[in-house]
Enzyme design. Structure first.
Site, PDB file in Angstrom:
ATOM      1  CB  SER A  20      37.460  27.565  34.350  1.00 30.31           C
ATOM      2  OG  SER A  20      38.629  28.312  34.436  1.00 30.31           O
ATOM      3  N   GLY A  91      41.612  32.879  43.085  1.00 32.35           N
ATOM      4  CA  GLY A  91      40.663  34.081  42.689  1.00 32.35           C
ATOM      5  C   GLY A  91      39.379  33.758  42.117  1.00 32.35           C
ATOM      6  NE  ARG A 119      44.277  37.885  41.446  1.00 28.93           N
ATOM      7  CZ  ARG A 119      43.992  36.603  40.820  1.00 28.93           C
ATOM      8  NH1 ARG A 119      44.267  35.401  41.473  1.00 28.93           N
ATOM      9  NH2 ARG A 119      43.503  36.789  39.590  1.00 28.93           N
ATOM     10  CG  ASP A 318      44.377  32.201  32.802  1.00 34.67           C
ATOM     11  OD1 ASP A 318      44.576  33.339  33.276  1.00 34.67           O
ATOM     12  OD2 ASP A 318      43.574  31.474  33.181  1.00 34.67           O
ATOM     13  NE  ARG A 349      49.903  34.852  35.738  1.00 36.11           N
ATOM     14  CZ  ARG A 349      49.127  34.258  35.931  1.00 36.11           C
ATOM     15  NH1 ARG A 349      48.025  34.243  34.759  1.00 36.11           N
ATOM     16  NH2 ARG A 349      48.923  33.291  36.883  1.00 36.11           N
ATOM     17  NE  ARG A 390      47.359  29.987  34.334  1.00 32.60           N
ATOM     18  CZ  ARG A 390      46.774  28.600  34.288  1.00 32.60           C
ATOM     19  NH1 ARG A 390      47.627  27.801  33.734  1.00 32.60           N
ATOM     20  NH2 ARG A 390      45.604  28.524  34.857  1.00 32.60           N
TER      21      ARG A 390
HETATM   22  C1  S3P Z   1      38.603  32.353  35.708  1.00 31.38           C
HETATM   23  C2  S3P Z   1      38.623  33.365  34.740  1.00 31.38           C
HETATM   24  C3  S3P Z   1      39.687  34.231  34.424  1.00 31.38           C
HETATM   25  C4  S3P Z   1      41.112  33.479  34.458  1.00 31.38           C
HETATM   26  C5  S3P Z   1      41.307  32.631  35.682  1.00 31.38           C
HETATM   27  C6  S3P Z   1      40.140  31.611  35.805  1.00 31.38           C
HETATM   28  C7  S3P Z   1      37.517  31.560  35.531  1.00 31.38           C
HETATM   29  O1  S3P Z   1      39.831  35.263  35.406  1.00 31.38           O
HETATM   30  O2  S3P Z   1      42.241  34.384  34.419  1.00 31.38           O
HETATM   31  O3  S3P Z   1      42.495  31.828  35.687  1.00 31.38           O
HETATM   32  O4  S3P Z   1      37.848  30.229  36.287  1.00 31.38           O
HETATM   33  O5  S3P Z   1      36.368  32.173  35.650  1.00 31.38           O
HETATM   34  P1  S3P Z   1      39.242  36.836  35.400  1.00 31.38           P
HETATM   35  O6  S3P Z   1      37.753  36.527  35.285  1.00 31.38           O
HETATM   36  O7  S3P Z   1      39.721  37.458  36.211  1.00 31.38           O
HETATM   37  O8  S3P Z   1      39.791  37.166  33.735  1.00 31.38           O
END
Ligand code: S3P
Length: 429
Positions: A20, A91, A119, A318, A349, A390
């Site tokens: 992140s 994502g 998604r 996660d 998941r 994962r």
């Molecule tokens: C993330 C936020 C999370 C997490 C993803 C990374 C981020 O997703 O599951 O692996 O870097 O902001 P969500 O915001 O959809 O919960």
């Protein structure tokens, strides 16, 4: 990858930089003035997709081992892309980048792989549209590919139905380009790396928490300028989680994982391990670049089942696949609730975890917002990762305590977040 039962994982390891934080360093560095130098950057496929996108937007980004140098061009310095922006499996790239693109004066299109393009993106299309952005799902199915054209943005006070750092960050980044203040209220606090890092870059952003509920609000003011920074990315707790679990469940083990980010919005896994009876100690706690960091020592422990629900869920979302693996060998039953978000990750998941646990002989049932797992002896099986990194890593750890051989199908998908996962693992044998 074929794996079998072992004992005695011992030694000291480090895990790669936080995913992140690595994504955000590229994004904020690109729209800052001056140079941003990032150390311990995660060169996983997801973060490389972010680099690729910003290069397509005209940013010069240099790479040297795990150091990345971004020659930022300021908030209005991105160039119109000559091609569709390829976000791969990521994502975070898609949702955060959309917030930035909504504030630009050129058209752009974003698209990813099959999983990414299935998604939900309505969760960012809705608030961005309320801000005056022009963003649409090209196939009109609420998913990527997305098409973004220039719009005049104004601040909004957005109440998000989900605790999602990607949604929150998308809206806050668009807020940099909006007229007036922008805020996002979420049902409980999701990871706050955007707020912490944007502040370091000079943005006017702050957070407050409701006194009578778990709600949290982040507020940002439109910003004239961000300033390039020097960033050292802490080790990713989501990657450390596999070695924490391995140290707890593989007999006769003791593992020290050094330099792991333990930001409270990410550290739910540590509490769960403790609550399950895990012998886990934080050493050398310190702050680096606004983020809390520690070394984590784990020793083999007899785990027991617990219920995991409520506000802690966003802080370990996660890690649920690897928590499920610990539950599968713990004494008694573990119940995971309030985690319907798992259905819209790289795979569903709830399904991928319970299907693979069942294949290993575990008593696991999916529920509408989580799963119920009763611990016992696992047996080797073929694990269908469905290309979810994962799932591959969590079930590689399950294989270490299962009777017989386990085959992880398409194990190369670990490249998304942890290309050297199996190398780290070998250091402990
Ligand atoms: C993330 C936020 C999370 C997490 C993803 C990374 C981020 O997703 O599951 O692996 O870097 O902001 P969500 O915001 O959809 O919960």
């Amino acid at each position: 990858m074929e794996l079998c039962k072992i004992t005695g994982l011992r030694g000291k390891v480090t895990v790669p930089g936080d995913k992140s934080i690595s994504h955000r360093s590229i994004m904020f560095g690109s729209i800052a003035d001056g140079t941003t130098e990032v150390h311990n950057f995660l060169k996983g496929a997801d973060c490389l997709a972010t680099i690729r996108c910003f290069r397509t937007l005209g940013i010069d980004i240099g790479e040297n081992d795990s150091t990345v140098t971004i020659h930022g061009k300021g908030l209005h310095g991105l160039a119109a892309p000559s091609d569709i922006l390829d976000v791969g499996n990521s994502g975070t790239t898609t949702r955060l980048l959309s917030g930035i693109l909504a504030g630009q004066t050129f058209d752009s299109k974003l698209s990813g792989d099959e999983s990414l393009n299935s998604r939900p993106m309505k969760r960012i299309i809705d608030p961005l549209t309320q801000m005056g952005a022009h963003i649409s799902s090209i196939l009109r199915n609420g998913c990527a590919p997305l098409y973004i054209t220039p719009g005049r943005l104004h601040g909004i006070h957005y109440t998000s139905p989900v605790a999602s750092a990607q949604v929150k960050s998308c809206v806050l980044l668009a807020g940099l380009y909006a007229e007036g203040e922008t805020s996002v209220t979420e049902p409980s606090l999701s990871r706050n790396h955007t707020e912490l890092m944007l502040k370091e870059f000079g943005a006017d952003v702050h957070t407050f928490h409701a006194l009578d509920s778990t709600k949290s609000t982040a507020v940002i003011q439109p910003c004239p300028q961000l300033c390039g920074q020097k960033i050292t990315v802490p080790g990713d707790i989501s990657s450390a989680a596999y070695f924490i679990a391995a140290g707890l469940i593989v007999p006769d083990s003791e593992i020290l994982i050094e330099n792991v980010g333990i930001n409270q919005t990410r550290a739910g896994i540590l509490k769960v391990c403790e609550d399950m009876g895990g012998d886990i100690t934080l050493l050398n706690e310190r702050f680096e670049g606004g983020e809390k960091v520690a070394d984590i020592l784990v020793k083999t422990s007899a785990l027991h089942g617990i219920t995991i629900e409520g506000d802690i869920i966003p802080t370990l979302i996660d890690e649920i696949p690897i928590i499920a693996v610990m539950a599968a060998v713990a004494e008694g039953t573990t119940i995971i609730k309030d985690a319907a978000e798992l259905k819209v990750k790289e795979t569903d998941r709830i399904e991928t975890v319970t299907d693979n646990l069942k294949a290993m002989g575990c008593n696991a049932s999916p529920t509408a917002d989580g799963m119920i797992i009763t611990g016992g002896q696992l047996k080797g099986a073929s694990i269908h990762t469905l290309l979810d990194h994962r799932i591959a890593m969590a079930f590689s750890i399950a294989a270490l305590v299962a009777e017989g051989n386990t085959k992880i199908l398409n194990s190369k998908c670990v490249d998304v977040s942890y290309p050297t996962f199996y190398d780290t693992f070998e250091q402990l044998l």
